[in-house]
Design a protein around this motif. Structure first.
Motif, PDB file in Angstrom:
ATOM      1  N   THR A 134     -19.227   8.702  36.265  1.00  0.00           N
ATOM      2  CA  THR A 134     -18.795   8.218  34.958  1.00  0.00           C
ATOM      3  C   THR A 134     -19.912   8.465  33.957  1.00  0.00           C
ATOM      4  O   THR A 134     -21.071   8.137  34.234  1.00  0.00           O
ATOM      5  CB  THR A 134     -18.534   6.696  35.034  1.00  0.00           C
ATOM      6  OG1 THR A 134     -17.558   6.484  36.049  1.00  0.00           O
ATOM      7  CG2 THR A 134     -18.035   6.145  33.713  1.00  0.00           C
ATOM      8  N   SER A 135     -19.589   9.038  32.797  1.00  0.00           N
ATOM      9  CA  SER A 135     -20.645   9.227  31.811  1.00  0.00           C
ATOM     10  C   SER A 135     -20.499   8.192  30.698  1.00  0.00           C
ATOM     11  O   SER A 135     -19.391   7.778  30.364  1.00  0.00           O
ATOM     12  CB  SER A 135     -20.609  10.634  31.225  1.00  0.00           C
ATOM     13  OG  SER A 135     -19.330  10.933  30.736  1.00  0.00           O
ATOM     14  N   VAL A 136     -21.636   7.770  30.185  1.00  0.00           N
ATOM     15  CA  VAL A 136     -21.613   6.923  28.989  1.00  0.00           C
ATOM     16  C   VAL A 136     -22.389   7.658  27.908  1.00  0.00           C
ATOM     17  O   VAL A 136     -23.370   8.343  28.176  1.00  0.00           O
ATOM     18  CB  VAL A 136     -22.236   5.525  29.242  1.00  0.00           C
ATOM     19  CG1 VAL A 136     -21.348   4.707  30.155  1.00  0.00           C
ATOM     20  CG2 VAL A 136     -23.635   5.641  29.817  1.00  0.00           C
ATOM     21  N   GLU A 137     -21.904   7.539  26.678  1.00  0.00           N
ATOM     22  CA  GLU A 137     -22.501   8.267  25.573  1.00  0.00           C
ATOM     23  C   GLU A 137     -23.566   7.407  24.915  1.00  0.00           C
ATOM     24  O   GLU A 137     -23.310   6.250  24.584  1.00  0.00           O
ATOM     25  CB  GLU A 137     -21.399   8.605  24.567  1.00  0.00           C
ATOM     26  CG  GLU A 137     -21.903   9.357  23.371  1.00  0.00           C
ATOM     27  CD  GLU A 137     -20.767   9.651  22.379  1.00  0.00           C
ATOM     28  OE1 GLU A 137     -19.591   9.413  22.726  1.00  0.00           O
ATOM     29  OE2 GLU A 137     -21.076  10.119  21.282  1.00  0.00           O
ATOM     30  N   TYR A 159     -32.608   4.190  26.087  1.00  0.00           N
ATOM     31  CA  TYR A 159     -31.145   4.276  26.223  1.00  0.00           C
ATOM     32  C   TYR A 159     -30.568   2.904  26.568  1.00  0.00           C
ATOM     33  O   TYR A 159     -31.017   1.900  26.032  1.00  0.00           O
ATOM     34  CB  TYR A 159     -30.738   5.311  27.272  1.00  0.00           C
ATOM     35  CG  TYR A 159     -31.435   6.634  27.130  1.00  0.00           C
ATOM     36  CD1 TYR A 159     -31.733   7.167  25.874  1.00  0.00           C
ATOM     37  CD2 TYR A 159     -31.797   7.370  28.253  1.00  0.00           C
ATOM     38  CE1 TYR A 159     -32.377   8.388  25.749  1.00  0.00           C
ATOM     39  CE2 TYR A 159     -32.433   8.590  28.124  1.00  0.00           C
ATOM     40  CZ  TYR A 159     -32.723   9.091  26.872  1.00  0.00           C
ATOM     41  OH  TYR A 159     -33.356  10.274  26.751  1.00  0.00           O
ATOM     42  N   ILE A 160     -29.580   2.896  27.476  1.00  0.00           N
ATOM     43  CA  ILE A 160     -29.002   1.596  27.854  1.00  0.00           C
ATOM     44  C   ILE A 160     -29.689   1.061  29.106  1.00  0.00           C
ATOM     45  O   ILE A 160     -30.170  -0.074  29.132  1.00  0.00           O
ATOM     46  CB  ILE A 160     -27.493   1.732  28.167  1.00  0.00           C
ATOM     47  CG1 ILE A 160     -26.740   2.300  26.969  1.00  0.00           C
ATOM     48  CG2 ILE A 160     -26.927   0.381  28.611  1.00  0.00           C
ATOM     49  CD1 ILE A 160     -25.305   2.692  27.281  1.00  0.00           C
ATOM     50  N   VAL A 197     -25.436  10.112  28.887  1.00  0.00           N
ATOM     51  CA  VAL A 197     -25.498  11.402  28.201  1.00  0.00           C
ATOM     52  C   VAL A 197     -26.022  11.140  26.805  1.00  0.00           C
ATOM     53  O   VAL A 197     -25.487  10.305  26.075  1.00  0.00           O
ATOM     54  CB  VAL A 197     -24.103  12.054  28.125  1.00  0.00           C
ATOM     55  CG1 VAL A 197     -24.198  13.388  27.405  1.00  0.00           C
ATOM     56  CG2 VAL A 197     -23.533  12.238  29.523  1.00  0.00           C
ATOM     57  N   VAL A 198     -27.106  11.846  26.474  1.00  0.00           N
ATOM     58  CA  VAL A 198     -27.841  11.505  25.269  1.00  0.00           C
ATOM     59  C   VAL A 198     -27.756  12.628  24.234  1.00  0.00           C
ATOM     60  O   VAL A 198     -28.231  13.738  24.458  1.00  0.00           O
ATOM     61  CB  VAL A 198     -29.328  11.241  25.606  1.00  0.00           C
ATOM     62  CG1 VAL A 198     -30.037  10.651  24.405  1.00  0.00           C
ATOM     63  CG2 VAL A 198     -29.446  10.328  26.810  1.00  0.00           C
ATOM     64  N   GLY A 207     -29.392  15.657  26.281  1.00  0.00           N
ATOM     65  CA  GLY A 207     -30.151  14.901  27.275  1.00  0.00           C
ATOM     66  C   GLY A 207     -29.220  14.219  28.255  1.00  0.00           C
ATOM     67  O   GLY A 207     -28.033  14.022  27.989  1.00  0.00           O
ATOM     68  N   MET A 208     -29.798  13.883  29.392  1.00  0.00           N
ATOM     69  CA  MET A 208     -28.978  13.260  30.424  1.00  0.00           C
ATOM     70  C   MET A 208     -29.896  12.381  31.253  1.00  0.00           C
ATOM     71  O   MET A 208     -31.073  12.694  31.420  1.00  0.00           O
ATOM     72  CB  MET A 208     -28.420  14.387  31.285  1.00  0.00           C
ATOM     73  CG  MET A 208     -27.492  13.992  32.369  1.00  0.00           C
ATOM     74  SD  MET A 208     -26.873  15.497  33.147  1.00  0.00           S
ATOM     75  CE  MET A 208     -28.331  16.053  33.985  1.00  0.00           C
ATOM     76  N   HIS A 209     -29.373  11.276  31.746  1.00  0.00           N
ATOM     77  CA  HIS A 209     -30.206  10.399  32.567  1.00  0.00           C
ATOM     78  C   HIS A 209     -29.408   9.869  33.747  1.00  0.00           C
ATOM     79  O   HIS A 209     -28.497   9.068  33.583  1.00  0.00           O
ATOM     80  CB  HIS A 209     -30.746   9.245  31.705  1.00  0.00           C
ATOM     81  CG  HIS A 209     -31.615   8.303  32.472  1.00  0.00           C
ATOM     82  ND1 HIS A 209     -31.532   6.936  32.334  1.00  0.00           N
ATOM     83  CD2 HIS A 209     -32.563   8.533  33.400  1.00  0.00           C
ATOM     84  CE1 HIS A 209     -32.405   6.366  33.148  1.00  0.00           C
ATOM     85  NE2 HIS A 209     -33.045   7.312  33.806  1.00  0.00           N
ATOM     86  N   PHE A 210     -29.713  10.397  34.932  1.00  0.00           N
ATOM     87  CA  PHE A 210     -29.145   9.890  36.183  1.00  0.00           C
ATOM     88  C   PHE A 210     -30.045   8.777  36.684  1.00  0.00           C
ATOM     89  O   PHE A 210     -31.235   8.753  36.384  1.00  0.00           O
ATOM     90  CB  PHE A 210     -29.160  10.975  37.263  1.00  0.00           C
ATOM     91  CG  PHE A 210     -28.065  11.996  37.164  1.00  0.00           C
ATOM     92  CD1 PHE A 210     -26.867  11.818  37.829  1.00  0.00           C
ATOM     93  CD2 PHE A 210     -28.254  13.165  36.440  1.00  0.00           C
ATOM     94  CE1 PHE A 210     -25.867  12.770  37.771  1.00  0.00           C
ATOM     95  CE2 PHE A 210     -27.260  14.136  36.379  1.00  0.00           C
ATOM     96  CZ  PHE A 210     -26.062  13.940  37.047  1.00  0.00           C
ATOM     97  N   LEU A 211     -29.500   7.880  37.501  1.00  0.00           N
ATOM     98  CA  LEU A 211     -30.350   6.865  38.127  1.00  0.00           C
ATOM     99  C   LEU A 211     -30.455   7.171  39.614  1.00  0.00           C
ATOM    100  O   LEU A 211     -29.486   7.613  40.230  1.00  0.00           O
ATOM    101  CB  LEU A 211     -29.745   5.466  37.936  1.00  0.00           C
ATOM    102  CG  LEU A 211     -30.005   4.837  36.556  1.00  0.00           C
ATOM    103  CD1 LEU A 211     -29.128   5.451  35.498  1.00  0.00           C
ATOM    104  CD2 LEU A 211     -29.813   3.341  36.600  1.00  0.00           C
TER     105      LEU A 211
END
Lengths: 295, 404
Positions: free
Chosen positions: A178-181, A188-189, A154-155, A139-143
């Motif tokens: 920048t990716s955060v795990e 998510y966060i 990145v999920v 999974g992935m989440h862009f804003l």
């Protein structure tokens, strides 16, 4: 190391277009798949308009726009694209729809190509359970706006392999982000972090603590935010914010996520924020069709 | 000796092959769009028609492979029999920081120093480094030389290179003026000495103007750069094709606030949307802007005005910095070909003792070294040749290494 020459993006909504544009800007070819020929043409037009808006803000030149558009192929052919190095689905947030897209992707592209679901609220594990190789899903989440916000969540789903995770983080660094795990968990966060603040700001307005303008001014100036929470909610879309809150409230059961009654009332009245011209603030389009700005 | 000169950008590798005995160019070319789907290789062997191919080029290593392959392929007009003929490779490296005052034979230590300068040129030094690494892999044992854009300017005194900011910023982040186009300024200065027969006469004061896509001026005394118009980055100084040059530094913060710009947008605004293009709205190409200006476009004429006025101000300022002027050199696409710009830049500088020979200036062919002044201060048009400087430095530095 995967070399990303071409990717597929399924779904040309706001996020799909944003992801396609950012990938094409980094020199990657993109096939953007839409549901119909008519939608494909509309998405092609919208992409051009999006880039024009960035040119108007000096973020891009006309020749860069041409180069970006030349790398994006918008199509309604759901089977004919490929081969690609990565596929991202960015279709509406409905489990059954996303699962169907994943099934189709596995059939068309085979098991090896990494499949990414773009979701803020659904479970990556649940979406990818329809795959024969869920270890290649993530999974992935862009804003939004994708081109402007430099962080991507990145999920990992339950089955996601380390190799799949590495491929996606490498791709995100190629995009210059920048990716955060994040481990799969509701909100998510970013969503989980921002929702209580939006909710609290709405409660303050409802309870008459201060006007929307002053709530935003105090929080924006007081904490060095780019915009206040109510302006932010207006931009995100109040219906979307309500969905997030309901989903988090439902999943985690905590009262802090319970949607503020004022928000419900506004959504029912069709005051959805920037996109309808009215939310906590009013917005106008200077020219018909152009992005709305605060009135 | 055969020397290959490489100029590696983020998605391009330009190359030129020299035979050093007679300093002949054997071939030139360009690999473009590295890592993208539509990569191209353009190749122009001397005296033969140019070709264009579309090979797969995923990285700089593959670009170097493609270049070597076409150079040694008889069926594609290769100019070399074998890659073992290549005696050395010269690389253009944008930023040498304070570590390099001249070109350097590449060793592990030199490579590490170039890496340390990445911070100062985050867009340029990494591809330069990629080119060097690619060559060491593909052509192991062939000596390589780095020629720095900043090196010639390293003679500047503190009073020219320091900004009047807290000194701690210089100590902490090496914030200072570095200057660019050094190879070009150095080449045309050397040519000036030779065409005027001036020799390195004591106290000789020359201002060199490199006017191309990017534009910069250097003030040179006794062969040493005293000042130059580009600064910490190539954005400072003259008006350029799409770059604004000098600004009040406070105004960009003001504009960012007014227009809600991100730092990235503000950077593109100044680097890609400004200069001749931003003012005229016509083009970043001086030829087109001049064309439009002559057919009555007011904004185009204004853009040329601002460009020439800024240039004149710099020439005057540098004449003051040098305490007078003995020579003025124009180079680069605009410097060599736009007689109007040269004339406008010299207008009003008669008080310095500079008199342009208007006929010579109008007739200067652009590709030939031509004197364009009638005064004792000699003004010249001198076409630059950065690749030749890189090739010469490369041959000079590897000679002792090869002999040993």
């Amino acid at each position: 190391m995967t070399h990303f020459r071409k990717i597929a993006v399924i779904g040309g909504g706001t996020m799909g277009q944003g992801i396609a544009q950012v990938a094409a800007t980094s020199g990657i070819e993109v096939v953007l798949v839409e549901i119909s020929e008519e939608r494909a043409q509309q998405v092609q037009r919208e992409l051009g308009l999006q880039l024009d808006a960035q040119i108007a803000k000096w973020g891009l030149t006309k020749s860069e726009k041409r180069a970006i558009l030349a790398r994006v192929e918008v199509t309604a052919d759901k089977e004919g694209f490929g081969p690609v190095d990565l596929a991202v689905e960015a279709v509406p947030e409905r489990l059954a729809v996303k699962q169907q897209v994943f099934r189709d992707l596995e059939r068309v592209l085979g098991p090896d190509v990494v499949k990414v679901t773009h979701t803020a609220t659904l479970s990556v594990s649940e979406i990818s359970q329809v795959l024969q190789h869920p270890e290649r899903a993530i999974g992935m989440h862009f804003l939004p706006p994708v081109y402007r916000v430099p962080v991507v969540e990145v999920v990992r789903g339950l089955a996601t392999s380390a190799d799949t995770f590495a491929t996606v983080t490498q791709w995100i660094s190629v995009l210059g982000k920048t990716s955060v795990e994040v481990n799969e968990y509701p909100g998510y966060i970013t969503t989980r972090g921002i929702v209580p603040m939006l909710n609290e700001a709405m409660h303050m307005v409802m309870e008459g603590v201060a006007s929307a303008k002053d709530v935003d001014a105090a929080l924006r100036l007081g904490f060095g935010l780019e915009m206040g929470p109510l302006g932010m909610a207006d931009r995100i879309g109040l219906d979307q914010v309500l969905l997030w809150m309901e989903s988090l409230f439902h999943e985690l059961g905590e009262l802090k996520y319970r949607p503020c009654p004022l928000l419900r009332k506004m959504v029912r009245a069709g005051h959805l924020g920037v996109k309808t011209g009215r939310g906590f603030f009013s917005y106008v389009s200077p020219v018909p069709g152009s992005p709305a700005v605060p009135a | 000796m055969i020397v290959v000169v490489l100029n590696c950008g983020s998605s391009t590798v330009k190359f030129q092959v020299f035979e050093m005995q007679g300093e002949h160019t054997l071939a030139t070319g360009l690999v473009d769009r590295i890592g993208m789907a539509e990569a191209t290789l353009s190749y122009a062997p001397a005296g033969k028609p140019a070709h264009r191919e579309s090979p797969d080029v995923l990285d700089h290593g593959q670009a170097v492979e493609q270049i070597l392959s076409i150079l040694t392929d008889r069926h594609r007009d290769g100019v070399l029999e074998d890659r073992s003929q290549i005696g050395a490779i010269g690389h253009r490296v944008v930023h040498g920081g304070e570590s390099f005052t001249e070109s350097a034979l590449i060793t592990d230590r030199v490579l590490a120093s170039i890496r340390e300068c990445v911070d100062l040129a985050p867009l340029h030094n990494p591809p330069n480094l990629k080119g060097i690494t690619a060559c060491s892999r593909v052509l192991p044992g062939v000596p390589q030389v780095a020629v720095f854009d900043t090196a010639f300017h390293q003679t500047m005194p503190e009073r020219s290179y320091l900004y009047a900011l807290p000194y701690v910023l210089y100590k902490r982040h090496r914030i200072r003026r570095y200057g660019f186009h050094g190879t070009s300024h150095s080449y045309v200065y050397q040519r000036f000495l030779s065409v005027t027969g001036a020799g390195p006469k004591h106290g000789l004061r020359v201002v060199t103007c490199h006017l191309g896509n990017g534009c910069s001026v250097a003030a040179i005394q006794d062969g040493k750069v005293v000042d130059t118009s580009m600064g910490m980055t190539p954005l400072e100084g003259l008006v350029m094709g799409t770059r604004c040059g000098d600004l009040d530094p406070a105004l960009i913060l003001h504009v960012m606030g007014k227009e809600e710009l991100t730092p990235a947008q503000a950077t593109t605004l100044m680097n890609k949307h400004s200069g001749l293009y931003g003012l005229s709205g016509v083009s970043s190409d001086m030829r087109e802007v001049l064309q439009e200006a002559s057919s009555g476009n007011r904004m185009a004429a204004l853009a040329v005005d601002v460009f020439c006025y800024r240039l004149r101000k710099y020439v005057g300022a540098y004449a003051a910095a040098l305490g007078g002027l003995d020579g003025l050199v124009f180079t680069g696409g605009i410097g060599c070909n736009a007689s109007h710009v040269r004339a406008r830049a010299c207008e009003g500088l008669e008080f310095l003792g500079l008199a342009l020979d208007t006929t010579a200036n109008d007739l200067a062919p652009g590709d030939v070294e031509t004197r364009v002044s009638s005064s004792q201060i000699e003004a010249w048009v001198i076409p630059t040749n950065e690749e030749l400087v890189i090739a010469r430095d490369t041959a000079r530095l590897v000679a002792p290494a090869t002999a040993a």
